[in-house]
Design a protein around this motif. Sequence first.
Motif, PDB file in Angstrom:
ATOM      1  N   TYR A 137      -9.535  -9.270  -4.787  1.00 50.66           N
ATOM      2  CA  TYR A 137      -8.218  -9.229  -4.142  1.00 50.66           C
ATOM      3  C   TYR A 137      -7.488  -7.939  -4.500  1.00 50.66           C
ATOM      4  N   VAL A 138      -7.471  -7.601  -5.788  1.00 50.55           N
ATOM      5  CA  VAL A 138      -6.758  -6.410  -6.239  1.00 50.55           C
ATOM      6  C   VAL A 138      -7.382  -5.148  -5.651  1.00 50.55           C
ATOM      7  N   VAL A 139      -8.700  -5.057  -5.684  1.00 57.36           N
ATOM      8  CA  VAL A 139      -9.381  -3.869  -5.138  1.00 57.36           C
ATOM      9  C   VAL A 139      -9.094  -3.723  -3.649  1.00 57.36           C
ATOM     10  N   ALA A 140      -9.155  -4.831  -2.916  1.00 56.11           N
ATOM     11  CA  ALA A 140      -8.925  -4.761  -1.472  1.00 56.11           C
ATOM     12  C   ALA A 140      -7.505  -4.310  -1.160  1.00 56.11           C
ATOM     13  N   LYS A 141      -6.510  -4.870  -1.846  1.00 54.60           N
ATOM     14  CA  LYS A 141      -5.119  -4.503  -1.605  1.00 54.60           C
ATOM     15  C   LYS A 141      -4.839  -3.058  -2.020  1.00 54.60           C
ATOM     16  N   PHE A 142      -5.361  -2.666  -3.181  1.00 50.65           N
ATOM     17  CA  PHE A 142      -5.172  -1.306  -3.701  1.00 50.65           C
ATOM     18  C   PHE A 142      -5.807  -0.302  -2.752  1.00 50.65           C
ATOM     19  N   ALA A 143      -7.053  -0.563  -2.379  1.00 51.83           N
ATOM     20  CA  ALA A 143      -7.764   0.372  -1.499  1.00 51.83           C
ATOM     21  C   ALA A 143      -7.115   0.451  -0.122  1.00 51.83           C
ATOM     22  N   ALA A 144      -6.607  -0.670   0.379  1.00 52.40           N
ATOM     23  CA  ALA A 144      -6.002  -0.677   1.708  1.00 52.40           C
ATOM     24  C   ALA A 144      -4.735   0.170   1.745  1.00 52.40           C
ATOM     25  N   LEU A 145      -3.854  -0.011   0.757  1.00 55.87           N
ATOM     26  CA  LEU A 145      -2.618   0.767   0.756  1.00 55.87           C
ATOM     27  C   LEU A 145      -2.905   2.239   0.472  1.00 55.87           C
ATOM     28  N   ALA A 146      -3.848   2.529  -0.426  1.00 53.52           N
ATOM     29  CA  ALA A 146      -4.217   3.922  -0.691  1.00 53.52           C
ATOM     30  C   ALA A 146      -4.798   4.572   0.567  1.00 53.52           C
ATOM     31  N   SER A 147      -5.612   3.833   1.307  1.00 46.84           N
ATOM     32  CA  SER A 147      -6.179   4.363   2.550  1.00 46.84           C
ATOM     33  C   SER A 147      -5.093   4.618   3.590  1.00 46.84           C
ATOM     34  N   ALA A 148      -4.141   3.688   3.688  1.00 44.67           N
ATOM     35  CA  ALA A 148      -3.039   3.862   4.629  1.00 44.67           C
ATOM     36  C   ALA A 148      -2.216   5.099   4.271  1.00 44.67           C
ATOM     37  N   LEU A 149      -1.986   5.311   2.980  1.00 42.07           N
ATOM     38  CA  LEU A 149      -1.248   6.491   2.537  1.00 42.07           C
ATOM     39  C   LEU A 149      -2.043   7.765   2.782  1.00 42.07           C
ATOM     40  N   GLY A 194      -0.771   2.606  -6.339  1.00 43.96           N
ATOM     41  CA  GLY A 194      -0.803   1.820  -7.568  1.00 43.96           C
ATOM     42  C   GLY A 194       0.587   1.481  -8.068  1.00 43.96           C
ATOM     43  N   ILE A 195       1.463   2.479  -8.126  1.00 41.63           N
ATOM     44  CA  ILE A 195       2.827   2.237  -8.606  1.00 41.63           C
ATOM     45  C   ILE A 195       3.563   1.282  -7.679  1.00 41.63           C
ATOM     46  N   GLY A 196       3.432   1.493  -6.370  1.00 43.14           N
ATOM     47  CA  GLY A 196       4.130   0.638  -5.415  1.00 43.14           C
ATOM     48  C   GLY A 196       3.680  -0.810  -5.491  1.00 43.14           C
ATOM     49  N   LEU A 197       2.372  -1.037  -5.627  1.00 40.68           N
ATOM     50  CA  LEU A 197       1.866  -2.411  -5.680  1.00 40.68           C
ATOM     51  C   LEU A 197       2.250  -3.109  -6.978  1.00 40.68           C
ATOM     52  N   VAL A 198       2.234  -2.380  -8.077  1.00 45.19           N
ATOM     53  CA  VAL A 198       2.627  -2.988  -9.354  1.00 45.19           C
ATOM     54  C   VAL A 198       4.082  -3.452  -9.291  1.00 45.19           C
ATOM     55  N   ILE A 199       4.946  -2.617  -8.754  1.00 46.38           N
ATOM     56  CA  ILE A 199       6.361  -2.979  -8.649  1.00 46.38           C
ATOM     57  C   ILE A 199       6.541  -4.146  -7.688  1.00 46.38           C
ATOM     58  N   ALA A 200       5.870  -4.088  -6.541  1.00 44.70           N
ATOM     59  CA  ALA A 200       6.033  -5.137  -5.529  1.00 44.70           C
ATOM     60  C   ALA A 200       5.467  -6.471  -5.998  1.00 44.70           C
ATOM     61  N   ALA A 201       4.425  -6.438  -6.842  1.00 43.98           N
ATOM     62  CA  ALA A 201       3.797  -7.682  -7.291  1.00 43.98           C
ATOM     63  C   ALA A 201       4.640  -8.424  -8.316  1.00 43.98           C
ATOM     64  N   VAL A 202       5.680  -7.794  -8.823  1.00 42.13           N
ATOM     65  CA  VAL A 202       6.528  -8.449  -9.819  1.00 42.13           C
ATOM     66  C   VAL A 202       7.380  -9.532  -9.185  1.00 42.13           C
ATOM     67  N   TYR A 292      -4.065  -0.415 -11.852  1.00 43.82           N
ATOM     68  CA  TYR A 292      -5.116  -1.378 -11.524  1.00 43.82           C
ATOM     69  C   TYR A 292      -5.184  -2.490 -12.574  1.00 43.82           C
ATOM     70  N   GLY A 293      -5.109  -2.111 -13.850  1.00 44.01           N
ATOM     71  CA  GLY A 293      -5.160  -3.106 -14.913  1.00 44.01           C
ATOM     72  C   GLY A 293      -3.979  -4.070 -14.869  1.00 44.01           C
ATOM     73  N   LEU A 294      -2.790  -3.550 -14.602  1.00 49.05           N
ATOM     74  CA  LEU A 294      -1.608  -4.415 -14.531  1.00 49.05           C
ATOM     75  C   LEU A 294      -1.690  -5.371 -13.342  1.00 49.05           C
ATOM     76  N   LEU A 295      -2.247  -4.910 -12.239  1.00 45.65           N
ATOM     77  CA  LEU A 295      -2.411  -5.791 -11.077  1.00 45.65           C
ATOM     78  C   LEU A 295      -3.413  -6.901 -11.376  1.00 45.65           C
ATOM     79  N   LEU A 296      -4.503  -6.541 -12.058  1.00 46.65           N
ATOM     80  CA  LEU A 296      -5.472  -7.575 -12.448  1.00 46.65           C
ATOM     81  C   LEU A 296      -4.820  -8.629 -13.339  1.00 46.65           C
ATOM     82  N   ARG A 297      -4.051  -8.180 -14.297  1.00 45.08           N
ATOM     83  CA  ARG A 297      -3.388  -9.114 -15.211  1.00 45.08           C
ATOM     84  C   ARG A 297      -2.405  -9.997 -14.462  1.00 45.08           C
TER      85      ARG A 297
END
Length: 304
Positions: A137-149, A194-202, A292-297
């Motif tokens: 899940y984390v890899v897919a979301k991270f890769a998708a937003l990075a690809s979009a950017l 990475g930064i955007g997803l970590v903040i949004a996942a909070v 990536y590590g914070l999203l996994l956690r």
Amino acid sequence: MAVEHPLATPSGDQTRIHDIGYRGYDGPRLGRSYARRSLYSQSLRGAYGLGRSAKSKVLPMLLFAVMCVPAAIMVAVAVATKAHELPLAHAYTRYALVMQAVISLYVAAQAPQSVSRDLRFKTVPLYFSRPIETADYVVAKFAALASALFVLTGAPLLVLYVGSLLAKMGFAHQSGEFAQGLVSAALLSLLFAGIGLVIAAVTPRRGFGIAAVIAVMTISYGAVSTLQAIADVQGSSGAVPWLGLFSPVTLIDGVQSAFLGGSSGFPGGTGPSGGQGIAYALVLLGLIAASYGLLLRRYKKVGL
């Protein structure tokens, strides 16, 4: 095919029992890799509103156009004036930094859209009930937003590159700078995603996520730029590169000026030295890995 079993029933009773049988699924089982690819593709499409309502397409497509229009204008000027260089010096590496406000707004809008809705409606455990794990899940979301950017930041560079070739600028020179610009865009995409997803996942609240991402991106850049300007005015130019480590935008600026042939946007044009450039690269890679590590956690807790 349903088979009706006539059973003895009281007169006038219309009850019927139908034996519809049971057939196990004997089709292909596509497994985790297919689920991961599907989640990636759907998340990437969603980052531009594809497959969603027309309202969802307005902002990402508008920001995409805003990113590309200045590049098209620069190309038109270069072709009309038969210039030997693009109007913006080191355009391929500087372009994303000049347009960083647009990129930050895109991240603020799409990072919460990618993950906050799943948290808010508690659909994340449903993902994990399928053959998919937290890392998938984390890899897919991270890769998708990075690809979009990367699409957002790479498309205007492609416009610049094609325009420079139409203006008959040096092929080898333009190709080299274009490649450096793509590497810079890829690093920026990974860091910002990475930064955007970590903040949004909070938070499951999309509005809070948008405000938090904008605050982190803009306040950090504004604070670091101000401190750099003060240090430069006071004659402490040696502190200027070190201060750049504390903002995502200035961090990318330092890495590309140290390793990708870009010009520094720091006050006084003071870019990082060789040793400072290594520090920039390590901090950049460390932030991407930490995100990536914070999203996994975070999602290991959500999946419980």
